[in-house]
Scaffold this motif. Structure first.
Motif, PDB file in Angstrom:
ATOM      1  N   GLU A   1       0.844  -1.126   0.069  1.00  0.00           N
ATOM      2  CA  GLU A   1      -0.181   0.048   0.107  1.00  0.00           C
ATOM      3  C   GLU A   1       0.901   1.173   0.116  1.00  0.00           C
ATOM      4  O   GLU A   1       0.536   2.149  -0.812  1.00  0.00           O
ATOM      5  CB  GLU A   1      -1.097  -0.027   1.306  1.00  0.00           C
ATOM      6  CG  GLU A   1      -1.792   1.164   1.194  1.00  0.00           C
ATOM      7  CD  GLU A   1      -2.820   0.988   2.516  1.00  0.00           C
ATOM      8  OE1 GLU A   1      -3.485   2.124   2.930  1.00  0.00           O
ATOM      9  OE2 GLU A   1      -2.990  -0.079   2.815  1.00  0.00           O
ATOM     10  N   ASP A   2       2.027   1.387   0.948  1.00  0.00           N
ATOM     11  CA  ASP A   2       2.689   2.513   1.020  1.00  0.00           C
ATOM     12  C   ASP A   2       3.588   2.798  -0.349  1.00  0.00           C
ATOM     13  O   ASP A   2       3.790   3.914  -0.832  1.00  0.00           O
ATOM     14  CB  ASP A   2       3.555   2.480   2.273  1.00  0.00           C
ATOM     15  CG  ASP A   2       3.137   2.563   3.530  1.00  0.00           C
ATOM     16  OD1 ASP A   2       1.914   2.800   3.452  1.00  0.00           O
ATOM     17  OD2 ASP A   2       3.904   2.665   4.526  1.00  0.00           O
ATOM     18  N   THR A   3       3.979   1.700  -0.983  1.00  0.00           N
ATOM     19  CA  THR A   3       4.956   1.831  -2.090  1.00  0.00           C
ATOM     20  C   THR A   3       3.886   1.875  -3.525  1.00  0.00           C
ATOM     21  O   THR A   3       4.595   1.887  -4.529  1.00  0.00           O
ATOM     22  CB  THR A   3       5.877   0.898  -2.247  1.00  0.00           C
ATOM     23  OG1 THR A   3       5.265  -0.491  -2.213  1.00  0.00           O
ATOM     24  CG2 THR A   3       6.840   0.884  -1.142  1.00  0.00           C
ATOM     25  N   ASP A   4       2.724   1.524  -3.302  1.00  0.00           N
ATOM     26  CA  ASP A   4       1.951   1.332  -4.635  1.00  0.00           C
ATOM     27  C   ASP A   4       2.489   0.123  -5.403  1.00  0.00           C
ATOM     28  O   ASP A   4       2.694   0.413  -6.784  1.00  0.00           O
ATOM     29  CB  ASP A   4       1.822   2.689  -5.449  1.00  0.00           C
ATOM     30  CG  ASP A   4       0.979   3.648  -4.600  1.00  0.00           C
ATOM     31  OD1 ASP A   4      -0.061   3.005  -4.405  1.00  0.00           O
ATOM     32  OD2 ASP A   4       0.846   5.030  -4.900  1.00  0.00           O
ATOM     33  N   VAL A   5       3.079  -0.925  -4.802  1.00  0.00           N
ATOM     34  CA  VAL A   5       3.440  -1.939  -5.824  1.00  0.00           C
ATOM     35  C   VAL A   5       2.432  -3.014  -5.494  1.00  0.00           C
ATOM     36  O   VAL A   5       2.124  -3.400  -4.196  1.00  0.00           O
ATOM     37  CB  VAL A   5       4.908  -2.294  -5.240  1.00  0.00           C
ATOM     38  CG1 VAL A   5       5.443  -3.293  -5.752  1.00  0.00           C
ATOM     39  CG2 VAL A   5       5.742  -1.065  -5.467  1.00  0.00           C
ATOM     40  N   PRO A   6       2.230  -3.925  -6.348  1.00  0.00           N
ATOM     41  CA  PRO A   6       1.453  -5.149  -6.081  1.00  0.00           C
ATOM     42  C   PRO A   6       2.214  -6.113  -4.983  1.00  0.00           C
ATOM     43  O   PRO A   6       3.051  -6.156  -4.912  1.00  0.00           O
ATOM     44  CB  PRO A   6       1.138  -5.955  -7.534  1.00  0.00           C
ATOM     45  CG  PRO A   6       1.600  -4.783  -8.591  1.00  0.00           C
ATOM     46  CD  PRO A   6       2.486  -4.001  -7.823  1.00  0.00           C
ATOM     47  N   LEU A   7       1.175  -6.728  -4.294  1.00  0.00           N
ATOM     48  CA  LEU A   7       1.491  -7.330  -3.097  1.00  0.00           C
ATOM     49  C   LEU A   7       2.469  -8.804  -3.528  1.00  0.00           C
ATOM     50  O   LEU A   7       3.500  -8.858  -2.985  1.00  0.00           O
ATOM     51  CB  LEU A   7       0.189  -7.869  -2.521  1.00  0.00           C
ATOM     52  CG  LEU A   7       0.756  -8.978  -1.462  1.00  0.00           C
ATOM     53  CD1 LEU A   7       1.347  -8.300  -0.113  1.00  0.00           C
ATOM     54  CD2 LEU A   7      -0.715  -9.705  -0.609  1.00  0.00           C
ATOM     55  N   GLY A   8       1.990  -9.286  -4.757  1.00  0.00           N
ATOM     56  CA  GLY A   8       3.121 -10.434  -5.316  1.00  0.00           C
ATOM     57  C   GLY A   8       4.510  -9.804  -5.573  1.00  0.00           C
ATOM     58  O   GLY A   8       5.497 -10.521  -5.289  1.00  0.00           O
TER      59      GLY A   8
END
Length: 197
Positions: A169-176
């Protein structure tokens, strides 16, 4: 009036601009259209740079923020909802959030290695102490050789104790992607430290 001059050039044409920007974002979201993204970049990059400089960022930081914001636009174009905001508002909301994240990181004090609370009480022999220092150097070298993305997820996971979901969420990167980067980082550290053993 000269024929090559647009009669609307001196008048703001916000609805036209807004429609064009929505079309470009849609093309990026649907087709990963690099030409559309380049047009968005040309339109927004100077504005974001000016915005960040106006908020007090130095030039280097402002340029990094521009890259970060525009990368987010590329990756998250499909999350843009014209019913919620204009493209400009959406992009500048991303810019504001990135700037706030950067300020939070900068304001977080770095741990002071000389602080007695940071130095555990130890009754180690001189040999054990020397081995500990050497191991610490190997670990720092191994962390320093990670990619920036891997280093960031490692720092957030182990030093800030964030969950994978919080990092995503903080980095706007997908969880995978967060999990993959962390797995690669840990694998790299294991190999690097194994080589030094």
């Amino acid at each position: 009036m000269p024929p090559d001059r647009d009669p609307d050039q001196d008048r703001p044409s916000q609805s036209l601009d807004a429609d064009r920007l929505e079309t470009l974002v849609g093309a990026v979201a649907r087709d990963r259209d690099r030409t559309a993204f380049a047009a968005l970049f040309r339109h927004f990059a100077p504005k974001i740079l000016h915005y960040c400089l106006k908020l007090g960022a130095d030039r280097s930081t402002a340029e990094e923020l521009v890259q970060d914001v525009m990368l987010t636009v590329w990756l998250k174009a499909d999350s843009f909802d014209p019913a919620q905001a204009t493209v400009g508002t959406w992009v500048f909301t991303i810019a504001r959030n990135r700037r706030i994240d950067r300020l939070r990181r900068e304001m977080r004090p770095a741990p002071d290695p000389e602080d007695p609370a940071m130095t555990p009480q130890s009754h180690a022999t001189p040999e054990e102490s020397a081995q500990l220092v050497q191991s610490s150097r190997h670990l720092q070298d191994a962390i320093g050789s990670l990619t920036a993305n891997q280093s960031e997820v490692l720092r957030r996971s182990y030093f800030l104790e964030q969950t994978h979901e919080e990092i995503a969420e903080d980095t706007d990167v997908p969880l995978g992607t967060v999990k993959t980067r962390l797995r690669l980082a840990l694998g790299h550290l294991k190999r690097s430290l194994g080589d030094k053993a």
